[in-house]
Design an enzyme around this catalytic site. Structure first.
Site, short mmCIF file in Angstrom:
data_model
loop_
_atom_site.label_atom_id
_atom_site.label_comp_id
_atom_site.label_asym_id
_atom_site.label_seq_id
_atom_site.Cartn_x
_atom_site.Cartn_y
_atom_site.Cartn_z
N CYS A 128 0.84 -1.20 0.00
CA CYS A 128 0.00 0.00 0.00
C CYS A 128 0.87 1.25 0.00
O CYS A 128 1.37 1.65 1.04
CB CYS A 128 -0.93 0.00 1.21
SG CYS A 128 -1.93 1.50 1.34
N CYS A 165 -0.44 4.13 2.16
CA CYS A 165 -0.27 3.92 3.60
C CYS A 165 1.16 4.21 4.05
O CYS A 165 1.38 4.80 5.10
CB CYS A 165 -0.60 2.47 3.98
SG CYS A 165 -2.22 1.90 3.51
N ASP A 166 2.13 3.78 3.24
CA ASP A 166 3.50 3.71 3.73
C ASP A 166 4.51 4.54 2.96
O ASP A 166 5.67 4.64 3.37
CB ASP A 166 3.97 2.24 3.71
CG ASP A 166 3.08 1.35 4.57
OD1 ASP A 166 2.60 1.83 5.60
OD2 ASP A 166 2.85 0.19 4.20
#
Length: 356
Positions: A140, A143-144
């Site tokens: 992701c 997300c990261d």
């Protein structure tokens, strides 16, 4: 933990992604008393998306989490219930209703079930993957990606997801590299065009006919490099395993600080294995389809499928929502017919209730 059901519901929906929540909205408005079980990825794939630009009604776009939270509030407004938990098994009882067991041991019964459990990101199974997932390896980017600001980053894949993630990561990366095992991408033209603009600007570089075979690093220090293989005709892993072509494959180490897999998804259908539902070779639910009603019927009476657990082709938020609507309408028709025939399940009251 007990085999005694926590409660009986007219309808249980597996999954709180956009398909499950749409089904919950429609089912609640039809007075079908839905319970929506979150699953192991609450909110589904949209919670991993920063900006949703192609969902109708939002000309300025909306973040994935905001869209999911708004839909959840809407479903609750009309009477749907949600709960944390992962459905581990669904079985059909002799009386015609369903037994739904959660991983924490809770058991529910239901007259109908909608499987809107989505699909999970695939991984490669290469050395270093298990050890470094969450320590430089991710599925992701939204997300990261920000954790690796200023690093060179590698995206693995060649479809829309890979193009989208690579474009997003240019916000943080020194350079984003896309490794794809073929010469041609599978992404939509709009995403290829956006990516090629970034290539021209020097923000993205393409590693075509290239595959990842190993990830190097430690959980303490993160990723420092990967091993890649390349063959001019593509699919280098296959050619590396063939003695006739192995010498034609170039293998080399490549320095990156983060790796993002964007290679597709696996439908979350394990909890339906024992019920006799039909799936395709990849595990996606097979539904009735067609032009009339009952298109989301799985062939198991009272069990309906919607969203990415069925749809391996479109996999768009708006199509998932549409399928959730269809499943709720199909379930409503099924429940109405059983009610008219006086075939809905009526659980016996427990001893405490009987004494009151």
């Amino acid at each position: 933990m007990t085999d005694d059901p926590v409660e009986h519901r007219r309808l249980i929906i597996a999954g709180t992604g956009i398909s499950g929540l749409t089904a919950g909205i429609y089912a609640a408005r039809s007075n079908n008393d839905p319970l929506i079980v979150e699953g192991d990825e609450p909110g589904g794939q949209l919670t991993l998306t920063t900006d949703v630009e192609n969902y109708p009604g939002f000309p300025e776009g909306i973040s994935g989490p905001d869209l999911i939270n708004n839909m959840k509030a809407q479903a609750k407004k009309f009477g749907a219930d949600t709960r944390n938990g992962i459905i581990e098994d669904v079985s059909k009882e002799p009386a015609g209703h369903f037994r739904v067991e959660l991983s924490d041991g809770d058991v529910y019964t239901a007259d109908a079930v909608i499987a809107a459990s989505g699909a999970s990101a695939r991984t490669l199974g290469v050395p270093g993957e298990d050890e470094l997932m969450g320590y430089g390896l991710s599925t992701c980017a939204t997300c990261d990606g920000a954790f690796f600001r200023g690093e060179d980053m590698l995206v693995v894949g060649g479809g829309d997801a890979a193009m989208e993630e690579a474009n997003f990561l240019t916000k943080f990366a020194d350079t984003v590299y896309i490794a794809h095992r073929r010469e041609e991408f599978r992404a939509e033209d709009v995403w290829i065009d956006r990516t090629m603009e970034k290539v021209d600007d020097g923000e993205i570089e393409l590693l075509l006919n290239t595959e990842l075979t190993e990830i190097h690093g430690t959980p303490e220090e993160g990723i420092d490099r990967v091993t890649l293989v390349e063959h001019p005709d593509g699919h280098p892993k296959e050619k590396l395993e063939d003695a006739a072509t192995a010498d034609e494959v170039e293998e080399y180490d490549f320095d990156v600080g983060a790796v993002f897999f964007a290679i597709g998804h696996t439908p979350n259908t394990d909890f339906l294995e024992g019920i006799g539902v039909e799936t395709d070779d990849d595990g996606y639910l097979i539904t009735e389809g067609g032009r009339g009603g009952n298109q989301t019927d799985t062939g198991v009476d009272g069990l309906f499928g919607a969203g990415d657990v069925v749809d391996f082709h479109y996999q768009q938020a708006v199509t998932a929502a549409g399928m959730g609507c269809q499943a709720a309408l199909d379930a409503d028709e099924y429940l109405t017919e059983r009610e008219r025939a006086d075939e809905l399940y009526e659980p016996e009251p427990d001893a405490a209730t009987a004494d009151d």
